[in-house]
Design a protein around this motif. Sequence first.
Motif, PDB file in Angstrom:
ATOM      1  N   VAL A   1      12.954 -12.581  -9.500  1.00  6.46           N
ATOM      2  CA  VAL A   1      12.231 -13.856  -9.569  1.00  6.46           C
ATOM      3  C   VAL A   1      11.180 -13.944  -8.472  1.00  6.46           C
ATOM      4  O   VAL A   1      10.041 -14.369  -8.711  1.00  6.46           O
ATOM      5  CB  VAL A   1      13.221 -15.036  -9.457  1.00  6.46           C
ATOM      6  CG1 VAL A   1      12.477 -16.369  -9.458  1.00  6.46           C
ATOM      7  CG2 VAL A   1      14.219 -14.990 -10.604  1.00  6.46           C
ATOM      8  N   LEU A   2      11.545 -13.566  -7.253  1.00  4.49           N
ATOM      9  CA  LEU A   2      10.646 -13.689  -6.099  1.00  4.49           C
ATOM     10  C   LEU A   2      10.267 -12.299  -5.607  1.00  4.49           C
ATOM     11  O   LEU A   2      11.068 -11.600  -4.988  1.00  4.49           O
ATOM     12  CB  LEU A   2      11.325 -14.478  -4.980  1.00  4.49           C
ATOM     13  CG  LEU A   2      10.465 -14.815  -3.763  1.00  4.49           C
ATOM     14  CD1 LEU A   2       9.286 -15.705  -4.167  1.00  4.49           C
ATOM     15  CD2 LEU A   2      11.296 -15.486  -2.686  1.00  4.49           C
ATOM     16  N   GLY A   3       9.053 -11.890  -5.919  1.00  2.00           N
ATOM     17  CA  GLY A   3       8.561 -10.597  -5.461  1.00  2.00           C
ATOM     18  C   GLY A   3       7.917 -10.704  -4.089  1.00  2.00           C
ATOM     19  O   GLY A   3       7.611 -11.801  -3.602  1.00  2.00           O
ATOM     20  N   VAL A   4       7.710  -9.563  -3.467  1.00  2.01           N
ATOM     21  CA  VAL A   4       7.106  -9.515  -2.130  1.00  2.01           C
ATOM     22  C   VAL A   4       5.590  -9.488  -2.256  1.00  2.01           C
ATOM     23  O   VAL A   4       5.035  -8.609  -2.931  1.00  2.01           O
ATOM     24  CB  VAL A   4       7.599  -8.283  -1.348  1.00  2.01           C
ATOM     25  CG1 VAL A   4       6.929  -8.225   0.022  1.00  2.01           C
ATOM     26  CG2 VAL A   4       9.106  -8.308  -1.206  1.00  2.01           C
ATOM     27  N   GLU A   5       4.944 -10.426  -1.644  1.00  2.32           N
ATOM     28  CA  GLU A   5       3.475 -10.463  -1.571  1.00  2.32           C
ATOM     29  C   GLU A   5       3.068 -11.010  -0.202  1.00  2.32           C
ATOM     30  O   GLU A   5       3.867 -11.676   0.469  1.00  2.32           O
ATOM     31  CB  GLU A   5       2.890 -11.282  -2.718  1.00  2.32           C
ATOM     32  CG  GLU A   5       3.518 -12.655  -2.932  1.00  2.32           C
ATOM     33  CD  GLU A   5       2.970 -13.695  -1.982  1.00  2.32           C
ATOM     34  OE1 GLU A   5       1.804 -13.550  -1.578  1.00  2.32           O
ATOM     35  OE2 GLU A   5       3.697 -14.632  -1.643  1.00  2.32           O
ATOM     36  N   PRO A   6       1.859 -10.712   0.261  1.00  4.22           N
ATOM     37  CA  PRO A   6       1.481 -10.988   1.660  1.00  4.22           C
ATOM     38  C   PRO A   6       1.605 -12.438   2.105  1.00  4.22           C
ATOM     39  O   PRO A   6       2.036 -12.702   3.236  1.00  4.22           O
ATOM     40  CB  PRO A   6       0.024 -10.511   1.726  1.00  4.22           C
ATOM     41  CG  PRO A   6      -0.086  -9.491   0.658  1.00  4.22           C
ATOM     42  CD  PRO A   6       0.806  -9.951  -0.442  1.00  4.22           C
TER      43      PRO A   6
ATOM     44  N   ASP B   1      13.791   2.892   3.715  1.00  5.44           N
ATOM     45  CA  ASP B   1      12.655   3.600   4.315  1.00  5.44           C
ATOM     46  C   ASP B   1      11.454   2.679   4.433  1.00  5.44           C
ATOM     47  O   ASP B   1      10.744   2.687   5.452  1.00  5.44           O
ATOM     48  CB  ASP B   1      12.297   4.828   3.473  1.00  5.44           C
ATOM     49  CG  ASP B   1      13.403   5.860   3.446  1.00  5.44           C
ATOM     50  OD1 ASP B   1      14.211   5.875   4.393  1.00  5.44           O
ATOM     51  OD2 ASP B   1      13.468   6.643   2.479  1.00  5.44           O
ATOM     52  N   THR B   2      11.228   1.883   3.390  1.00  6.65           N
ATOM     53  CA  THR B   2      10.110   0.932   3.419  1.00  6.65           C
ATOM     54  C   THR B   2      10.300  -0.096   4.527  1.00  6.65           C
ATOM     55  O   THR B   2       9.360  -0.412   5.272  1.00  6.65           O
ATOM     56  CB  THR B   2       9.989   0.214   2.067  1.00  6.65           C
ATOM     57  OG1 THR B   2       9.854   1.176   1.026  1.00  6.65           O
ATOM     58  CG2 THR B   2       8.790  -0.710   2.056  1.00  6.65           C
ATOM     59  N   LEU B   3      11.515  -0.614   4.668  1.00  6.93           N
ATOM     60  CA  LEU B   3      11.795  -1.604   5.703  1.00  6.93           C
ATOM     61  C   LEU B   3      11.632  -1.014   7.102  1.00  6.93           C
ATOM     62  O   LEU B   3      11.103  -1.668   8.003  1.00  6.93           O
ATOM     63  CB  LEU B   3      13.212  -2.155   5.527  1.00  6.93           C
ATOM     64  CG  LEU B   3      13.460  -3.018   4.287  1.00  6.93           C
ATOM     65  CD1 LEU B   3      14.934  -3.388   4.189  1.00  6.93           C
ATOM     66  CD2 LEU B   3      12.593  -4.272   4.317  1.00  6.93           C
ATOM     67  N   LEU B   4      12.090   0.224   7.283  1.00  8.60           N
ATOM     68  CA  LEU B   4      12.000   0.859   8.596  1.00  8.60           C
ATOM     69  C   LEU B   4      10.547   1.100   8.990  1.00  8.60           C
ATOM     70  O   LEU B   4      10.130   0.756  10.112  1.00  8.60           O
ATOM     71  CB  LEU B   4      12.766   2.179   8.597  1.00  8.60           C
ATOM     72  CG  LEU B   4      12.728   2.978   9.902  1.00  8.60           C
ATOM     73  CD1 LEU B   4      13.335   2.164  11.035  1.00  8.60           C
ATOM     74  CD2 LEU B   4      13.461   4.302   9.741  1.00  8.60           C
TER      75      LEU B   4
ATOM     76  N   GLY C   1       0.787  -1.226   0.000  1.00 14.00           N
ATOM     77  CA  GLY C   1       0.000   0.000   0.000  1.00 14.00           C
ATOM     78  C   GLY C   1       0.821   1.279   0.000  1.00 14.00           C
ATOM     79  O   GLY C   1       0.479   2.253  -0.669  1.00 14.00           O
ATOM     80  N   LEU C   2       1.932   1.291   0.775  1.00 14.21           N
ATOM     81  CA  LEU C   2       2.723   2.515   0.915  1.00 14.21           C
ATOM     82  C   LEU C   2       4.106   2.416   0.291  1.00 14.21           C
ATOM     83  O   LEU C   2       4.848   3.404   0.297  1.00 14.21           O
ATOM     84  CB  LEU C   2       2.877   2.858   2.413  1.00 14.21           C
ATOM     85  CG  LEU C   2       1.574   3.118   3.182  1.00 14.21           C
ATOM     86  CD1 LEU C   2       1.892   3.375   4.647  1.00 14.21           C
ATOM     87  CD2 LEU C   2       0.809   4.285   2.589  1.00 14.21           C
TER      88      LEU C   2
END
Length: 211
Positions: free
Chosen positions: A173-178, A92-95, A82-83
């Motif tokens: 190859v491996l994207g981030v998804e929930p 920044d995203t990880l933090l 979402g953000l």
Amino acid sequence: MKKKKARVNQKPEIEKEADFYHLKKKAVQELVEANEENSPVVSEEELRKYYSRSKIHIPGWAKMLFIKWWFSGAVCFFFIWGLGMYFADILDTLLVTSIAMGIVTDLLTNNALRFFEKQKGENERWIMVNVRGYSSFILNILYACLVMFFVYSFYSMINAGAAMVSGQTDRIVLGVEPILFGLAYLGFDLLFIEIKHYLQRVIKKAKAGAR
């Protein structure tokens, strides 16, 4: 004479009603004054008679794992998906995601685990930070940062290995998804919790040996 007999017959009924009211009043008073000290001890076997029983029995450990996985996936959905586009740098995203994960863990996940306890404290083994108060809030955020670092490293290693094999360095190859993110976060979380339990057992044995 009939009137006198009617009055005589009414008297026992009035006494019964008065006794019934007295019993009800006593029961309400006992309910209001009930606490842990004056309440009778009820066995776990007796309490189980009043639990709702379903044809499908889900083990307690499966419920705990599902709760932890679901909240982790939800944080990924709202903050990374979402953000993520609003942050220029991955750090920044990880933090921000780590801070959100720590807050969610402290306020929602851990309280949900405690809510399903049949005996007080039985689900504490699924929780990394067992202390209460403001300190748990800070510790859960710091712990989330640690787990997020390993989750990020997990994704990076897989994508780097796939790039070396395929020769396409710009391909992810491996994207981030929930779903997978929740499983990865859950896996590292359980690993660190198990390490904590192992160290506690070692320290306990060492103290017992010293005595």
